[in-house]
Design a protein around this motif. Structure first.
Motif, PDB file in Angstrom:
ATOM      1  N   ILE A  94       7.798   4.540  -5.177  1.00  0.00           N
ATOM      2  CA  ILE A  94       7.622   4.737  -3.743  1.00  0.00           C
ATOM      3  C   ILE A  94       7.198   6.162  -3.429  1.00  0.00           C
ATOM      4  O   ILE A  94       6.332   6.400  -2.568  1.00  0.00           O
ATOM      5  N   GLN A  95       7.779   7.126  -4.132  1.00  0.00           N
ATOM      6  CA  GLN A  95       7.409   8.513  -3.874  1.00  0.00           C
ATOM      7  C   GLN A  95       5.937   8.779  -4.214  1.00  0.00           C
ATOM      8  O   GLN A  95       5.273   9.587  -3.553  1.00  0.00           O
ATOM      9  N   HIS A  96       5.414   8.080  -5.218  1.00  0.00           N
ATOM     10  CA  HIS A  96       3.985   8.209  -5.526  1.00  0.00           C
ATOM     11  C   HIS A  96       3.145   7.642  -4.386  1.00  0.00           C
ATOM     12  O   HIS A  96       2.142   8.257  -3.968  1.00  0.00           O
ATOM     13  N   LEU A  97       3.536   6.482  -3.868  1.00  0.00           N
ATOM     14  CA  LEU A  97       2.805   5.889  -2.754  1.00  0.00           C
ATOM     15  C   LEU A  97       2.849   6.794  -1.525  1.00  0.00           C
ATOM     16  O   LEU A  97       1.856   6.952  -0.817  1.00  0.00           O
ATOM     17  N   ILE A  98       4.004   7.406  -1.301  1.00  0.00           N
ATOM     18  CA  ILE A  98       4.136   8.318  -0.165  1.00  0.00           C
ATOM     19  C   ILE A  98       3.219   9.528  -0.334  1.00  0.00           C
ATOM     20  O   ILE A  98       2.610  10.010   0.633  1.00  0.00           O
ATOM     21  N   SER A  99       3.081  10.002  -1.559  1.00  0.00           N
ATOM     22  CA  SER A  99       2.241  11.182  -1.815  1.00  0.00           C
ATOM     23  C   SER A  99       0.766  10.924  -1.512  1.00  0.00           C
ATOM     24  O   SER A  99      -0.011  11.870  -1.350  1.00  0.00           O
ATOM     25  N   MET A 100       0.396   9.643  -1.397  1.00  0.00           N
ATOM     26  CA  MET A 100      -0.990   9.281  -1.123  1.00  0.00           C
ATOM     27  C   MET A 100      -1.255   9.067   0.370  1.00  0.00           C
ATOM     28  O   MET A 100      -2.361   8.687   0.758  1.00  0.00           O
ATOM     29  N   GLU A 101      -0.265   9.339   1.210  1.00  0.00           N
ATOM     30  CA  GLU A 101      -0.417   9.072   2.641  1.00  0.00           C
ATOM     31  C   GLU A 101      -1.623   9.806   3.216  1.00  0.00           C
ATOM     32  O   GLU A 101      -1.880  10.968   2.903  1.00  0.00           O
ATOM     33  N   GLY A 102      -2.374   9.075   4.035  1.00  0.00           N
ATOM     34  CA  GLY A 102      -3.529   9.651   4.707  1.00  0.00           C
ATOM     35  C   GLY A 102      -4.738   9.858   3.836  1.00  0.00           C
ATOM     36  O   GLY A 102      -5.769  10.367   4.295  1.00  0.00           O
ATOM     37  N   ARG A 103      -4.655   9.484   2.535  1.00  0.00           N
ATOM     38  CA  ARG A 103      -5.739   9.765   1.587  1.00  0.00           C
ATOM     39  C   ARG A 103      -6.474   8.514   1.105  1.00  0.00           C
ATOM     40  O   ARG A 103      -7.429   8.613   0.330  1.00  0.00           O
ATOM     41  N   HIS A 104      -6.015   7.337   1.503  1.00  0.00           N
ATOM     42  CA  HIS A 104      -6.697   6.108   1.112  1.00  0.00           C
ATOM     43  C   HIS A 104      -8.017   5.986   1.879  1.00  0.00           C
ATOM     44  O   HIS A 104      -8.162   6.538   2.983  1.00  0.00           O
ATOM     45  N   ASP A 105      -8.946   5.229   1.333  1.00  0.00           N
ATOM     46  CA  ASP A 105     -10.236   5.049   2.009  1.00  0.00           C
ATOM     47  C   ASP A 105     -10.047   4.513   3.426  1.00  0.00           C
ATOM     48  O   ASP A 105     -10.742   4.929   4.359  1.00  0.00           O
ATOM     49  N   GLY A 106      -9.084   3.588   3.576  1.00  0.00           N
ATOM     50  CA  GLY A 106      -8.835   2.998   4.888  1.00  0.00           C
ATOM     51  C   GLY A 106      -8.211   3.951   5.883  1.00  0.00           C
ATOM     52  O   GLY A 106      -8.098   3.630   7.073  1.00  0.00           O
ATOM     53  N   THR A 124       7.704   7.768   8.552  1.00  0.00           N
ATOM     54  CA  THR A 124       8.009   6.445   9.105  1.00  0.00           C
ATOM     55  C   THR A 124       8.286   5.447   7.995  1.00  0.00           C
ATOM     56  O   THR A 124       7.540   5.370   7.024  1.00  0.00           O
ATOM     57  N   ILE A 125       9.363   4.690   8.164  1.00  0.00           N
ATOM     58  CA  ILE A 125       9.674   3.594   7.252  1.00  0.00           C
ATOM     59  C   ILE A 125       9.324   2.288   7.948  1.00  0.00           C
ATOM     60  O   ILE A 125       9.755   2.045   9.082  1.00  0.00           O
ATOM     61  N   VAL A 126       8.533   1.472   7.285  1.00  0.00           N
ATOM     62  CA  VAL A 126       8.120   0.185   7.847  1.00  0.00           C
ATOM     63  C   VAL A 126       8.794  -0.938   7.072  1.00  0.00           C
ATOM     64  O   VAL A 126       8.653  -1.030   5.847  1.00  0.00           O
ATOM     65  N   ILE A 127       9.526  -1.788   7.790  1.00  0.00           N
ATOM     66  CA  ILE A 127      10.200  -2.924   7.170  1.00  0.00           C
ATOM     67  C   ILE A 127       9.645  -4.212   7.768  1.00  0.00           C
ATOM     68  O   ILE A 127       9.563  -4.356   8.990  1.00  0.00           O
ATOM     69  N   SER A 128       9.257  -5.134   6.919  1.00  0.00           N
ATOM     70  CA  SER A 128       8.649  -6.387   7.357  1.00  0.00           C
ATOM     71  C   SER A 128       9.709  -7.453   7.627  1.00  0.00           C
ATOM     72  O   SER A 128      10.862  -7.317   7.191  1.00  0.00           O
ATOM     73  N   LEU A 162       9.585  -3.350   2.093  1.00  0.00           N
ATOM     74  CA  LEU A 162       9.140  -2.022   2.478  1.00  0.00           C
ATOM     75  C   LEU A 162       7.615  -2.021   2.416  1.00  0.00           C
ATOM     76  O   LEU A 162       7.031  -2.315   1.373  1.00  0.00           O
ATOM     77  N   VAL A 163       6.967  -1.717   3.557  1.00  0.00           N
ATOM     78  CA  VAL A 163       5.510  -1.781   3.648  1.00  0.00           C
ATOM     79  C   VAL A 163       4.942  -0.368   3.598  1.00  0.00           C
ATOM     80  O   VAL A 163       5.349   0.503   4.361  1.00  0.00           O
ATOM     81  N   LEU A 164       3.996  -0.150   2.689  1.00  0.00           N
ATOM     82  CA  LEU A 164       3.395   1.177   2.515  1.00  0.00           C
ATOM     83  C   LEU A 164       1.877   1.090   2.429  1.00  0.00           C
ATOM     84  O   LEU A 164       1.350   0.091   1.920  1.00  0.00           O
ATOM     85  N   PRO A 165       1.171   2.136   2.883  1.00  0.00           N
ATOM     86  CA  PRO A 165       1.692   3.347   3.520  1.00  0.00           C
ATOM     87  C   PRO A 165       2.061   3.154   4.990  1.00  0.00           C
ATOM     88  O   PRO A 165       2.732   3.991   5.574  1.00  0.00           O
ATOM     89  N   CYS A 166       1.595   2.058   5.588  1.00  0.00           N
ATOM     90  CA  CYS A 166       1.930   1.730   6.975  1.00  0.00           C
ATOM     91  C   CYS A 166       1.669   0.249   7.172  1.00  0.00           C
ATOM     92  O   CYS A 166       1.079  -0.398   6.301  1.00  0.00           O
ATOM     93  N   TYR A 167       2.086  -0.301   8.308  1.00  0.00           N
ATOM     94  CA  TYR A 167       1.867  -1.733   8.537  1.00  0.00           C
ATOM     95  C   TYR A 167       0.381  -2.071   8.553  1.00  0.00           C
ATOM     96  O   TYR A 167      -0.060  -3.051   7.953  1.00  0.00           O
ATOM     97  N   HIS A 168      -0.404  -1.266   9.251  1.00  0.00           N
ATOM     98  CA  HIS A 168      -1.795  -1.624   9.500  1.00  0.00           C
ATOM     99  C   HIS A 168      -2.662  -1.576   8.241  1.00  0.00           C
ATOM    100  O   HIS A 168      -3.598  -2.343   8.100  1.00  0.00           O
TER     101      HIS A 168
END
Length: 327
Positions: A270-282, A234-238, A243-249
């Motif tokens: 951006i590719q580094h941020l994408i590689s962290m998807e689902g792995r942040h504390d939040g 998913t690409i999130v645009i504000s 470009l909002v990463l990793p997601c709006y929330h």
């Protein structure tokens, strides 16, 4: 096993402004500009190059954008499937110019009871939903009713289904409420409620992604082995054209697009941020539907199989399945 390596959905926030004050949402509290047609047109070109299939023009209340019909027209010209969810306060006024431009039109309705729905939304909008259903049908549109399920209103699905959805031949979308940030969404959905809405998903003209239920029973996304593929699917645009990463929330990073979305997306940053998807504390325990839906679609796992029947059902009923094919 990854099935689709490119993003398939864009959540395009046309504005964060809203004319309702839903108790389970905080977006209406944010100041916000509106996206511009010029920036949107360039972004749509880049989104097409990136492989995106669906543009969700969202908000806030997307109908507050005076050029929403033009934005939808541009998206259709580029071959995107379009979707809009509205509280319907402005739909009767703008319905004619939106006609034929929205593939998946969703009307929010959380109760068959006027007082309860208006209380939930913080504004008197129940009558507008009823008027919008009538208007949409007259225009040969096929809106869906999106029902946000709380522990407190699950018993009202029955009445809404029989009195509003079936008589008007409307698809009922069951949207289990999710928690995020500090927003209060009421009691956690019990296992009994989860089982109840799972059973509802088997009914005629009802859509429920079965994987949503299983994910909640399993405690949501686990950062040690994430099911969430929000950033890559998913690409999130504000509204500020970022470009909002990793997601709006979660919204950890917002990077100005500046007319270079395609190049920006493929940049090392951006590719580094994408590689962290689902792995942040939040991300721990996350069950946010609008990101899990595409996550279940891009990777072959048990959730993919659980989501498949409802996905096929919805796209068959809406006639959008051919547009989702890879060729």
């Amino acid at each position: 096993m990854r099935l689709i390596s490119h993003p398939i959905l864009c959540n395009y926030y046309v504005t964060y402004r809203c004319n309702a004050k839903c108790g389970f949402c905080d977006i209406w509290e944010r100041p916000s500009p509106y996206i511009t047609l010029k920036e949107a047109e360039q972004n749509l070109i880049d989104l097409k190059k990136l492989g995106v299939k669906i543009i969700d023009f969202t908000g806030g209340e997307p109908l507050l954008h005076r050029d929403l019909d033009k934005l939808l027209g541009l998206a259709k010209e580029h071959g995107f499937i379009t979707t809009v969810t509205t509280n319907t306060l402005l739909y009767p006024k703008h319905a004619s110019k939106l006609q034929g431009k929205i593939d998946m039109l969703h009307f929010s309705l959380d109760s068959p009871n006027k007082e309860k729905h208006d209380l939930s939304r913080g504004v008197a909008c129940f009558d507008f939903v009823m008027d919008s259903i009538k208007t949409a049908i007259e225009l040969n549109e096929r809106p869906d009713i999106i029902f946000t399920v709380f522990e407190e209103n699950v018993s009202e699905i029955e009445e809404l289904y029989w009195k509003i959805c079936l008589p008007n031949n409307l698809l009922l979308i069951l949207n289990p409420v999710f928690e995020y940030n500090d927003v209060q969404t009421g009691s956690k959905l019990s296992e009994q409620t989860l089982n109840t809405i799972k059973d509802w998903g088997k009914r005629k003209n009802v859509y429920l992604n079965g994987a949503f239920i299983e994910l909640r029973k399993n405690g949501g996304n686990q950062i040690s082995d994430p099911v969430c593929k929000a950033a890559s699917s998913t690409i999130v645009i504000s509204p500020e054209n970022k470009l909002v990463l990793p997601c709006y929330h979660l919204g950890i990073d917002e990077i100005p697009i500046q007319g270079r979305l395609y190049e920006l997306y493929h940049s090392p940053e951006i590719q580094h941020l994408i590689s962290m998807e689902g792995r942040h504390d939040g991300c721990q325990g996350c069950t946010i539907n609008c990101y899990m839906q595409p996550s279940f679609a891009v990777e072959l796992n048990r959730y993919w199989w659980m989501a498949l029947p409802s996905t096929l059902k919805y796209n068959r009923l809406k006639g959008t399945w051919k547009k989702l094919l890879p060729f």
